[in-house]
Design an enzyme around this catalytic site. Structure first.
Site, PDB file in Angstrom:
ATOM      1  N   ARG A  33       0.834  -1.200   0.000  1.00 52.09           N
ATOM      2  CA  ARG A  33       0.000   0.000   0.000  1.00 52.09           C
ATOM      3  C   ARG A  33       0.870   1.252   0.000  1.00 52.09           C
ATOM      4  O   ARG A  33       0.475   2.289  -0.516  1.00 52.09           O
ATOM      5  CB  ARG A  33      -0.931  -0.026   1.216  1.00 52.09           C
ATOM      6  CG  ARG A  33      -2.005  -1.126   1.126  1.00 52.09           C
ATOM      7  CD  ARG A  33      -3.022  -0.987   2.244  1.00 52.09           C
ATOM      8  NE  ARG A  33      -4.138  -1.927   2.070  1.00 52.09           N
ATOM      9  CZ  ARG A  33      -4.194  -3.123   2.628  1.00 52.09           C
ATOM     10  NH1 ARG A  33      -3.189  -3.523   3.408  1.00 52.09           N
ATOM     11  NH2 ARG A  33      -5.229  -3.925   2.430  1.00 52.09           N
ATOM     12  N   HIS A  75      -7.367 -10.656   5.343  1.00 56.56           N
ATOM     13  CA  HIS A  75      -7.045 -11.898   4.640  1.00 56.56           C
ATOM     14  C   HIS A  75      -8.170 -12.380   3.732  1.00 56.56           C
ATOM     15  O   HIS A  75      -7.933 -12.767   2.585  1.00 56.56           O
ATOM     16  CB  HIS A  75      -6.706 -12.999   5.645  1.00 56.56           C
ATOM     17  CG  HIS A  75      -5.356 -12.848   6.262  1.00 56.56           C
ATOM     18  ND1 HIS A  75      -4.831 -13.779   7.130  1.00 56.56           N
ATOM     19  CD2 HIS A  75      -4.424 -11.881   6.148  1.00 56.56           C
ATOM     20  CE1 HIS A  75      -3.634 -13.388   7.517  1.00 56.56           C
ATOM     21  NE2 HIS A  75      -3.365 -12.231   6.949  1.00 56.56           N
ATOM     22  N   LYS A  93      -1.203 -16.718   9.630  1.00 55.64           N
ATOM     23  CA  LYS A  93      -2.253 -17.013  10.609  1.00 55.64           C
ATOM     24  C   LYS A  93      -2.716 -15.698  11.240  1.00 55.64           C
ATOM     25  O   LYS A  93      -1.963 -14.712  11.245  1.00 55.64           O
ATOM     26  CB  LYS A  93      -1.722 -18.003  11.665  1.00 55.64           C
ATOM     27  CG  LYS A  93      -0.410 -17.580  12.339  1.00 55.64           C
ATOM     28  CD  LYS A  93      -0.635 -16.553  13.406  1.00 55.64           C
ATOM     29  CE  LYS A  93       0.598 -15.837  13.793  1.00 55.64           C
ATOM     30  NZ  LYS A  93       0.313 -14.638  14.612  1.00 55.64           N
ATOM     31  N   ASP A 174      -4.285 -13.728  17.513  1.00 59.01           N
ATOM     32  CA  ASP A 174      -2.859 -13.524  17.271  1.00 59.01           C
ATOM     33  C   ASP A 174      -2.011 -14.674  17.817  1.00 59.01           C
ATOM     34  O   ASP A 174      -1.261 -15.299  17.080  1.00 59.01           O
ATOM     35  CB  ASP A 174      -2.399 -12.200  17.885  1.00 59.01           C
ATOM     36  CG  ASP A 174      -0.965 -11.865  17.489  1.00 59.01           C
ATOM     37  OD1 ASP A 174      -0.758 -11.488  16.317  1.00 59.01           O
ATOM     38  OD2 ASP A 174      -0.057 -12.007  18.328  1.00 59.01           O
TER      39      ASP A 174
END
Length: 321
Positions: A33, A75, A93, A174
């Site tokens: 970005r 995601h 993950k 997390d």
């Protein structure tokens, strides 16, 4: 040789790019970005194509597989777009935020005959293959109980990804995903009972939790998670004849096995912690080279279901779900 595209040149992407190069893989493109960050990343790893944003990488017909290293809040939409563009996907993950997103991804990947995998180190570290063989051989008897502690102090900033609900913050998605993956790998079937308690951050996300899981076979697991304290990252698998004890279990290269009946202890070693991401690269290559439609989510679906249940109990949801 596959040609990789990397989406999101953050800190974990730097480590993954190093792993790709050590495995002799080709990194064709990076999407960022922030164009300046993308350029710096490309210069460091000698990547020929830099795109502002992610669309350029997805539109690039020469990119075979994309590695997604963005915060997990993004995601789902990125994986869906990658699959629509015919790319295999390896995503960090937690692979998605909830089960509904994962089900949609699974269905699309099957339709497109593409591979989708979660970059979960526990699924690929060689030590776990050794331990599974040990458990399957009955060396520690029937597994009854598991205990997992994963705690890590995070800077108390409501805007960072750890505490920001707009980025799907919270300890569960997390670090909890590691603890749940570990438990699911060693129990015989998914939990049928989920009991928990939580302490929330001022932003409303979970900052620490205690979790108890039990399946219909009576196997029991306890998990402690926290962003407020530091402690050894430790996991123990307890059977009727002995137990397995592991420190730094998310990227472990050795485990201590105590055989209670014989009164002896053994240290098992396999793999190297430093090569954790290289093992992920190797696994992804093997899956793609099989050339069959396959979505490699060995226990990920069960883990996501558990996290859905926990967040429902805690009354934690995100605006974008």
């Amino acid at each position: 040789m596959m040609k990789w595209g990397i989406l999101g040149p953050g800190s974990i992407a730097h480590h993954f790019a190093e792993a790709l190069q050590k495995e002799g893989e080709s990194i064709l493109a990076v999407g960022a970005r922030n164009k300046e960050k993308g350029q710096a990343f490309a210069e460091k790893f000698d990547i020929p194509r830099v795109y502002e944003g992610f669309q350029g990488v997805l539109d690039d017909s020469e990119v075979d597989v994309v590695y997604i290293a963005t915060p997990h809040a993004f995601h789902y939409e990125t994986i869906i777009e990658a699959l629509k563009h015919g790319k295999h996907v390896l995503a960090e993950k937690a692979i998605t935020v909830n089960s509904k997103q994962l089900d949609e991804i699974t269905a699309l990947a099957a339709e497109k005959q593409l591979i989708v995998a979660e970059a979960m180190t526990i699924y690929h570290m060689p030590i776990y293959k050794e331990l599974q063989q040990l458990v399957d051989a009955g060396k520690i008897g029937d597994i009854q109980t598991l205990s997992v502690n994963f705690n890590s102090i995070k800077e108390n900033d409501p805007k960072n990804r750890f505490f920001n609900p707009d980025l799907a913050g919270g300890a569960l998605l997390d670090i909890g995903v590691y603890a749940l993956a570990f438990v699911r790998m060693f129990i015989q079937e998914e939990p049928s009972e989920v009991i928990s308690t939580v302490t929330k951050h001022e932003t409303g996300v979970d900052q620490q939790a205690g979790i108890i899981l039990k399946n219909k076979k009576g196997q029991l697991a306890t998990i402690t998670l926290s962003f407020m304290v530091e402690s050894p990252e430790r996991a123990t698998v307890m059977g009727t004849k002995g137990f397995i004890d592991m420190e730094k279990f998310s990227r472990a290269q050795h485990a201590t096995v105590c055989y209670v009946e014989q009164g002896k202890t053994e240290t098992i070693e396999a793999g190297e912690t430093e090569k954790a991401l290289q093992y992920e690269v190797k696994a992804m290559k093997e899956l793609i080279e099989k050339d069959v439609p396959h979505v490699t989510l060995p226990y990920t679906k069960d883990v996501m279901k558990i996290m859905d249940q926990l967040r429902k109990q805690w009354e934690i949801s995100f605006s974008f779900e």
